[in-house]
Design a protein around this motif. Structure first.
Motif, PDB file in Angstrom:
ATOM      1  N   LEU A   4      29.187  36.782  32.578  1.00 55.03           N
ATOM      2  CA  LEU A   4      30.019  36.719  33.770  1.00 55.03           C
ATOM      3  C   LEU A   4      31.384  37.323  33.438  1.00 55.03           C
ATOM      4  O   LEU A   4      31.989  36.945  32.423  1.00 55.03           O
ATOM      5  CB  LEU A   4      30.201  35.272  34.228  1.00 55.03           C
ATOM      6  N   VAL A   5      31.849  38.234  34.278  1.00 58.96           N
ATOM      7  CA  VAL A   5      33.133  38.885  34.040  1.00 58.96           C
ATOM      8  C   VAL A   5      33.955  38.851  35.319  1.00 58.96           C
ATOM      9  O   VAL A   5      33.579  39.476  36.314  1.00 58.96           O
ATOM     10  CB  VAL A   5      32.963  40.333  33.559  1.00 58.96           C
ATOM     11  N   GLU A   6      35.079  38.139  35.282  1.00 62.28           N
ATOM     12  CA  GLU A   6      35.940  38.013  36.447  1.00 62.28           C
ATOM     13  C   GLU A   6      36.925  39.171  36.533  1.00 62.28           C
ATOM     14  O   GLU A   6      37.308  39.763  35.526  1.00 62.28           O
ATOM     15  CB  GLU A   6      36.744  36.708  36.407  1.00 62.28           C
ATOM     16  N   SER A   7      37.358  39.444  37.769  1.00 60.67           N
ATOM     17  CA  SER A   7      38.408  40.419  38.018  1.00 60.67           C
ATOM     18  C   SER A   7      39.067  40.081  39.347  1.00 60.67           C
ATOM     19  O   SER A   7      38.562  39.248  40.108  1.00 60.67           O
ATOM     20  CB  SER A   7      37.853  41.850  38.043  1.00 60.67           C
ATOM     21  N   SER A  17      47.107  36.941  50.073  1.00 62.46           N
ATOM     22  CA  SER A  17      45.670  36.814  49.830  1.00 62.46           C
ATOM     23  C   SER A  17      45.276  37.563  48.576  1.00 62.46           C
ATOM     24  O   SER A  17      45.915  38.543  48.185  1.00 62.46           O
ATOM     25  CB  SER A  17      44.874  37.382  51.015  1.00 62.46           C
ATOM     26  N   LEU A  18      44.206  37.084  47.959  1.00 67.24           N
ATOM     27  CA  LEU A  18      43.565  37.767  46.845  1.00 67.24           C
ATOM     28  C   LEU A  18      42.069  37.567  46.963  1.00 67.24           C
ATOM     29  O   LEU A  18      41.614  36.551  47.507  1.00 67.24           O
ATOM     30  CB  LEU A  18      44.034  37.218  45.493  1.00 67.24           C
ATOM     31  N   ARG A  19      41.315  38.524  46.431  1.00 71.62           N
ATOM     32  CA  ARG A  19      39.864  38.373  46.369  1.00 71.62           C
ATOM     33  C   ARG A  19      39.428  38.494  44.918  1.00 71.62           C
ATOM     34  O   ARG A  19      39.602  39.540  44.303  1.00 71.62           O
ATOM     35  CB  ARG A  19      39.167  39.433  47.209  1.00 71.62           C
ATOM     36  N   LEU A  20      38.882  37.425  44.394  1.00 77.24           N
ATOM     37  CA  LEU A  20      38.365  37.427  43.039  1.00 77.24           C
ATOM     38  C   LEU A  20      36.900  37.841  43.048  1.00 77.24           C
ATOM     39  O   LEU A  20      36.151  37.487  43.968  1.00 77.24           O
ATOM     40  CB  LEU A  20      38.498  36.044  42.403  1.00 77.24           C
ATOM     41  N   SER A  21      36.517  38.584  42.027  1.00 78.10           N
ATOM     42  CA  SER A  21      35.124  38.982  41.857  1.00 78.10           C
ATOM     43  C   SER A  21      34.632  38.524  40.495  1.00 78.10           C
ATOM     44  O   SER A  21      35.413  38.438  39.541  1.00 78.10           O
ATOM     45  CB  SER A  21      34.979  40.502  41.959  1.00 78.10           C
ATOM     46  N   LYS A 113      26.518  26.106  32.587  1.00 79.30           N
ATOM     47  CA  LYS A 113      26.072  26.648  31.304  1.00 79.30           C
ATOM     48  C   LYS A 113      26.778  27.951  30.942  1.00 79.30           C
ATOM     49  O   LYS A 113      27.094  28.188  29.780  1.00 79.30           O
ATOM     50  CB  LYS A 113      24.562  26.890  31.352  1.00 79.30           C
ATOM     51  N   TYR A 114      26.995  28.812  31.921  1.00 80.03           N
ATOM     52  CA  TYR A 114      27.564  30.134  31.663  1.00 80.03           C
ATOM     53  C   TYR A 114      28.967  30.213  32.250  1.00 80.03           C
ATOM     54  O   TYR A 114      29.212  29.747  33.374  1.00 80.03           O
ATOM     55  CB  TYR A 114      26.697  31.223  32.293  1.00 80.03           C
ATOM     56  N   TRP A 115      29.878  30.854  31.494  1.00 79.64           N
ATOM     57  CA  TRP A 115      31.269  30.948  31.909  1.00 79.64           C
ATOM     58  C   TRP A 115      31.802  32.358  31.676  1.00 79.64           C
ATOM     59  O   TRP A 115      31.422  33.025  30.714  1.00 79.64           O
ATOM     60  CB  TRP A 115      32.136  29.969  31.112  1.00 79.64           C
ATOM     61  N   GLY A 116      32.712  32.768  32.562  1.00 83.59           N
ATOM     62  CA  GLY A 116      33.446  33.988  32.328  1.00 83.59           C
ATOM     63  C   GLY A 116      34.711  33.723  31.532  1.00 83.59           C
ATOM     64  O   GLY A 116      34.998  32.567  31.172  1.00 83.59           O
ATOM     65  N   GLN A 117      35.473  34.774  31.294  1.00 84.65           N
ATOM     66  CA  GLN A 117      36.665  34.658  30.451  1.00 84.65           C
ATOM     67  C   GLN A 117      37.909  34.295  31.248  1.00 84.65           C
ATOM     68  O   GLN A 117      38.932  33.947  30.666  1.00 84.65           O
ATOM     69  CB  GLN A 117      36.893  35.970  29.685  1.00 84.65           C
ATOM     70  N   GLY A 118      37.842  34.392  32.563  1.00 87.62           N
ATOM     71  CA  GLY A 118      38.948  33.992  33.407  1.00 87.62           C
ATOM     72  C   GLY A 118      39.805  35.147  33.885  1.00 87.62           C
ATOM     73  O   GLY A 118      39.881  36.204  33.253  1.00 87.62           O
ATOM     74  N   THR A 119      40.461  34.939  35.017  1.00 90.07           N
ATOM     75  CA  THR A 119      41.429  35.889  35.561  1.00 90.07           C
ATOM     76  C   THR A 119      42.602  35.091  36.113  1.00 90.07           C
ATOM     77  O   THR A 119      42.419  34.065  36.764  1.00 90.07           O
ATOM     78  CB  THR A 119      40.784  36.791  36.637  1.00 90.07           C
TER      79      THR A 119
END
Length: 125
Positions: A4-7, A17-21, A113-119
Motif C-alpha cells: 500500500l502506498v499513500e499519496s 480540501s485534499l484527496r488522499l490516494s 494486516k497491511y499498512w502503507g507508509q503514511g502521508t
C-alpha cells in the motif's frame, strides 16, 4: 505480497480540501476491509473511515459529512476525499487493509494486516 502506498497529502488552509490516494498492489482476499487511519503527534492512532469489500462504510463522528472513503472496482486504489478541513485534522494519514473479514469493519488498527507508509496532512488556521 500486498503493498500500500499513500499519496496526496500536503498543506492546506482551514476550509480547504485534499484527496488522499492509496495505491494497492497484490491481491487482498475478499471479503476484506480497508481503512484510513491518522495519528497526530502525541495522540493515539485513530480510525477515520473504513470500507468493506461490499462498499459499506463507517466513519468516526468527527469526520462524518466532511470525509468520503471510496475504492475503485478493481481494488487498485483506495481514496479519502477530505473537505472542510480544520487544524484538528492535521496528522499523518495511513491506509490499511485486512483480508477475509466476515463481520463489520473495525476502526481498531490492531485488526489490520497491511499498512502503507503514511502521508502528512497539515491544516493551518
Amino acid at each position: 505480497q500486498v503493498q500500500l502506498v499513500e499519496s496526496g497529502g500536503g498543506s492546506v488552509q482551514a476550509g480547504g480540501s485534499l484527496r488522499l490516494s492509496c495505491a494497492v498492489s497484490g491481491y487482498i482476499v475478499s471479503p476484506f476491509c480497508m481503512a484510513w487511519f491518522r495519528q497526530a503527534p502525541g495522540k493515539e492512532r485513530e480510525g477515520v473511515a473504513t470500507i468493506r469489500s461490499d462498499g459499506s462504510t463507517i466513519y468516526v463522528d468527527s469526520v462524518r459529512g466532511r470525509f468520503t472513503i471510496s475504492k475503485d472496482n478493481a481494488l487498485s486504489a483506495l481514496y479519502l476525499q477530505m473537505n472542510s478541513l480544520n487544524p484538528e485534522d492535521t496528522a499523518m494519514y495511513y491506509c490499511a487493509a485486512v483480508p477475509r473479514i466476515f463481520s463489520t469493519c473495525s476502526r481498531d488498527g490492531n485488526s489490520y494486516k497491511y499498512w502503507g507508509q503514511g502521508t502528512q496532512v497539515t491544516v493551518s488556521s
